[in-house]
Design a protein around this motif. Sequence first.
Motif, PDB file in Angstrom:
ATOM      1  N   LYS A 198     -13.876   1.545  -6.615  1.00 26.60           N
ATOM      2  CA  LYS A 198     -12.981   2.313  -7.481  1.00 26.60           C
ATOM      3  C   LYS A 198     -13.777   3.341  -8.292  1.00 26.60           C
ATOM      4  CE  LYS A 198      -9.699  -1.502  -8.030  1.00 26.60           C
ATOM      5  NZ  LYS A 198      -9.133  -2.512  -8.974  1.00 26.60           N
ATOM      6  N   ALA A 199     -14.909   2.909  -8.831  1.00 27.95           N
ATOM      7  CA  ALA A 199     -15.744   3.817  -9.619  1.00 27.95           C
ATOM      8  C   ALA A 199     -16.343   4.909  -8.743  1.00 27.95           C
ATOM      9  CB  ALA A 199     -16.858   3.030 -10.303  1.00 27.95           C
ATOM     10  N   ALA A 200     -16.627   4.582  -7.495  1.00 25.52           N
ATOM     11  CA  ALA A 200     -17.236   5.559  -6.586  1.00 25.52           C
ATOM     12  C   ALA A 200     -16.324   6.754  -6.356  1.00 25.52           C
ATOM     13  CB  ALA A 200     -17.584   4.893  -5.262  1.00 25.52           C
ATOM     14  N   ARG A 201     -15.020   6.534  -6.380  1.00 27.65           N
ATOM     15  CA  ARG A 201     -14.090   7.652  -6.185  1.00 27.65           C
ATOM     16  C   ARG A 201     -14.237   8.688  -7.293  1.00 27.65           C
ATOM     17  NH1 ARG A 201     -10.764   3.429  -3.956  1.00 27.65           N
ATOM     18  NH2 ARG A 201      -9.808   2.909  -5.952  1.00 27.65           N
ATOM     19  N   LYS A 202     -14.448   8.224  -8.506  1.00 25.76           N
ATOM     20  CA  LYS A 202     -14.637   9.155  -9.626  1.00 25.76           C
ATOM     21  C   LYS A 202     -15.994   9.863  -9.525  1.00 25.76           C
ATOM     22  CE  LYS A 202     -11.743   6.486 -12.798  1.00 25.76           C
ATOM     23  NZ  LYS A 202     -11.684   5.745 -14.097  1.00 25.76           N
ATOM     24  N   ILE A 203     -17.006   9.120  -9.078  1.00 24.40           N
ATOM     25  CA  ILE A 203     -18.327   9.724  -8.908  1.00 24.40           C
ATOM     26  C   ILE A 203     -18.266  10.814  -7.842  1.00 24.40           C
ATOM     27  CG2 ILE A 203     -20.702   9.289  -8.141  1.00 24.40           C
ATOM     28  CD1 ILE A 203     -20.498   6.528  -9.426  1.00 24.40           C
ATOM     29  N   LYS A 204     -17.529  10.565  -6.771  1.00 29.05           N
ATOM     30  CA  LYS A 204     -17.393  11.559  -5.706  1.00 29.05           C
ATOM     31  C   LYS A 204     -16.747  12.834  -6.222  1.00 29.05           C
ATOM     32  CE  LYS A 204     -16.031  10.632  -1.587  1.00 29.05           C
ATOM     33  NZ  LYS A 204     -15.265  10.103  -0.427  1.00 29.05           N
ATOM     34  N   GLU A 205     -15.727  12.685  -7.058  1.00 28.29           N
ATOM     35  CA  GLU A 205     -15.048  13.847  -7.606  1.00 28.29           C
ATOM     36  C   GLU A 205     -15.985  14.705  -8.448  1.00 28.29           C
ATOM     37  OE1 GLU A 205     -11.766  12.295  -9.745  1.00 28.29           O
ATOM     38  OE2 GLU A 205     -10.675  11.636  -7.947  1.00 28.29           O
ATOM     39  N   SER A 206     -16.874  14.040  -9.180  1.00 35.41           N
ATOM     40  CA  SER A 206     -17.807  14.778 -10.037  1.00 35.41           C
ATOM     41  C   SER A 206     -18.998  15.338  -9.272  1.00 35.41           C
ATOM     42  CB  SER A 206     -18.316  13.866 -11.161  1.00 35.41           C
ATOM     43  OG  SER A 206     -19.123  12.830 -10.649  1.00 35.41           O
ATOM     44  N   ARG A 207     -19.191  14.887  -8.020  1.00 33.61           N
ATOM     45  CA  ARG A 207     -20.330  15.333  -7.210  1.00 33.61           C
ATOM     46  C   ARG A 207     -19.882  16.084  -5.964  1.00 33.61           C
ATOM     47  NH1 ARG A 207     -25.100  15.361  -9.582  1.00 33.61           N
ATOM     48  NH2 ARG A 207     -25.973  15.422  -7.479  1.00 33.61           N
ATOM     49  N   ASP A 208     -18.725  16.723  -6.017  1.00 35.82           N
ATOM     50  CA  ASP A 208     -18.215  17.500  -4.885  1.00 35.82           C
ATOM     51  C   ASP A 208     -18.085  16.672  -3.606  1.00 35.82           C
ATOM     52  OD1 ASP A 208     -18.054  19.835  -6.423  1.00 35.82           O
ATOM     53  OD2 ASP A 208     -20.166  20.289  -6.057  1.00 35.82           O
ATOM     54  N   SER A 253     -19.763  13.881  -2.441  1.00 32.82           N
ATOM     55  CA  SER A 253     -20.870  13.205  -1.767  1.00 32.82           C
ATOM     56  C   SER A 253     -21.440  12.074  -2.609  1.00 32.82           C
ATOM     57  CB  SER A 253     -21.987  14.198  -1.446  1.00 32.82           C
ATOM     58  OG  SER A 253     -23.084  13.531  -0.850  1.00 32.82           O
ATOM     59  N   LEU A 254     -21.589  10.912  -1.982  1.00 36.16           N
ATOM     60  CA  LEU A 254     -22.262   9.780  -2.627  1.00 36.16           C
ATOM     61  C   LEU A 254     -23.689   9.603  -2.110  1.00 36.16           C
ATOM     62  CD1 LEU A 254     -19.448   7.058  -2.567  1.00 36.16           C
ATOM     63  CD2 LEU A 254     -20.177   8.450  -4.513  1.00 36.16           C
ATOM     64  N   PHE A 255     -24.032  10.338  -1.053  1.00 33.52           N
ATOM     65  CA  PHE A 255     -25.331  10.164  -0.412  1.00 33.52           C
ATOM     66  C   PHE A 255     -26.359  11.152  -0.956  1.00 33.52           C
ATOM     67  CE2 PHE A 255     -22.196   8.599   2.673  1.00 33.52           C
ATOM     68  CZ  PHE A 255     -22.676   7.309   2.853  1.00 33.52           C
ATOM     69  N   GLU A 256     -26.539  11.098  -2.260  1.00 32.12           N
ATOM     70  CA  GLU A 256     -27.538  11.904  -2.951  1.00 32.12           C
ATOM     71  C   GLU A 256     -28.213  11.032  -3.994  1.00 32.12           C
ATOM     72  OE1 GLU A 256     -25.396  15.193  -4.558  1.00 32.12           O
ATOM     73  OE2 GLU A 256     -25.093  16.154  -2.608  1.00 32.12           O
ATOM     74  N   ALA A 257     -29.350  11.498  -4.502  1.00 33.15           N
ATOM     75  CA  ALA A 257     -30.160  10.675  -5.405  1.00 33.15           C
ATOM     76  C   ALA A 257     -29.403  10.254  -6.656  1.00 33.15           C
ATOM     77  CB  ALA A 257     -31.431  11.422  -5.780  1.00 33.15           C
ATOM     78  N   ARG A 258     -28.743  11.179  -7.327  1.00 34.21           N
ATOM     79  CA  ARG A 258     -28.063  10.846  -8.586  1.00 34.21           C
ATOM     80  C   ARG A 258     -26.894   9.888  -8.393  1.00 34.21           C
ATOM     81  NH1 ARG A 258     -27.665  12.785 -13.878  1.00 34.21           N
ATOM     82  NH2 ARG A 258     -26.417  11.230 -14.993  1.00 34.21           N
ATOM     83  N   PRO A 259     -25.969  10.134  -7.444  1.00 40.27           N
ATOM     84  CA  PRO A 259     -24.905   9.160  -7.226  1.00 40.27           C
ATOM     85  C   PRO A 259     -25.441   7.782  -6.828  1.00 40.27           C
ATOM     86  CG  PRO A 259     -24.349  11.221  -6.172  1.00 40.27           C
ATOM     87  CD  PRO A 259     -25.767  11.350  -6.630  1.00 40.27           C
ATOM     88  N   PHE A 260     -26.497   7.761  -6.026  1.00 39.00           N
ATOM     89  CA  PHE A 260     -27.095   6.485  -5.622  1.00 39.00           C
ATOM     90  C   PHE A 260     -27.583   5.718  -6.849  1.00 39.00           C
ATOM     91  CE2 PHE A 260     -30.941   4.092  -4.282  1.00 39.00           C
ATOM     92  CZ  PHE A 260     -30.342   3.191  -3.415  1.00 39.00           C
ATOM     93  N   GLN A 261     -28.266   6.400  -7.745  1.00 40.82           N
ATOM     94  CA  GLN A 261     -28.758   5.753  -8.963  1.00 40.82           C
ATOM     95  C   GLN A 261     -27.602   5.291  -9.842  1.00 40.82           C
ATOM     96  OE1 GLN A 261     -31.340   8.674 -10.725  1.00 40.82           O
ATOM     97  NE2 GLN A 261     -32.914   8.440  -9.145  1.00 40.82           N
ATOM     98  N   ASP A 262     -26.572   6.137  -9.980  1.00 44.62           N
ATOM     99  CA  ASP A 262     -25.415   5.775 -10.805  1.00 44.62           C
ATOM    100  C   ASP A 262     -24.705   4.549 -10.239  1.00 44.62           C
ATOM    101  OD1 ASP A 262     -25.974   7.908 -12.448  1.00 44.62           O
ATOM    102  OD2 ASP A 262     -24.396   9.207 -11.631  1.00 44.62           O
ATOM    103  N   LEU A 263     -24.563   4.497  -8.920  1.00 45.86           N
ATOM    104  CA  LEU A 263     -23.899   3.362  -8.286  1.00 45.86           C
ATOM    105  C   LEU A 263     -24.692   2.074  -8.479  1.00 45.86           C
ATOM    106  CD1 LEU A 263     -22.803   5.088  -4.960  1.00 45.86           C
ATOM    107  CD2 LEU A 263     -21.254   4.187  -6.712  1.00 45.86           C
ATOM    108  N   ALA A 264     -26.014   2.177  -8.386  1.00 44.75           N
ATOM    109  CA  ALA A 264     -26.851   0.989  -8.556  1.00 44.75           C
ATOM    110  C   ALA A 264     -26.770   0.457  -9.985  1.00 44.75           C
ATOM    111  CB  ALA A 264     -28.292   1.313  -8.181  1.00 44.75           C
ATOM    112  N   VAL A 265     -26.780   1.360 -10.961  1.00 48.95           N
ATOM    113  CA  VAL A 265     -26.674   0.944 -12.361  1.00 48.95           C
ATOM    114  C   VAL A 265     -25.322   0.279 -12.612  1.00 48.95           C
ATOM    115  CG1 VAL A 265     -26.494   1.777 -14.744  1.00 48.95           C
ATOM    116  CG2 VAL A 265     -28.308   2.645 -13.251  1.00 48.95           C
TER     117      VAL A 265
END
Length: 205
Positions: A166-176, A178-190
């Motif tokens: 559920k949280a990943a959907r919001k992260i994707k919106e803020s990152r155009d 993509s979840l397969f980048e350094a910052r989204p990866f770090q955010d998802l892990a945290v």
Amino acid sequence: MRKRARQESAFLNIPYDRRYESLYLAFIASLCAFGLRPRATIEIPSTKRRLERIIELIQGCRYSFHDLSRVQLDRNSPTTPRFNMPFELGLAVDWALGANPEHGWFVFESRAHRPEKSLSDLNGTDPHVHDGTAHGVLRGLTNALTRKIHDPNLAELDSIYRDLSKAARKIKESRDGSLFEARPFQDLAVLARQLAEERISSLRS
């Protein structure tokens, strides 16, 4: 301190594409629930020599997880299979058989018996078959990891995975998208670590 970081880290060797997104999230959610820190090549800065950094990542982790499910030819010209995943598996196996026998490596696949044909050198190694589903990844990790301190059950992993998705959907919106980048990866892990601490008491100490 370096040894402790290695004991708590896990190298993630998986495909980076939209079709794999749910499995990607399942790996991150589960590894954090087992008290591990996910590491991946998407963390590597473009200014770094890639191969050397991959080797550093593998050697800095207690475990590595290798998904060989993308053996088919891609659709883009020139049509080629993906060799990165089996190549990085080979680097991990070499590390485990040589300098660091404590390194634990695990093979994941979407189809049973396919590694016997695609990579017959692995015969004798039982891959964890996930059937191309997030639930299959969660199940496979409960079988691969039997830790005495942090040992979440399948229901706990599923709960963490669903909230992370559920949280990943919001992260994707803020990152155009993509979840397969350094910052989204770090955010998802945290976030996965926080969700795990809410549900698994042994992670709070």
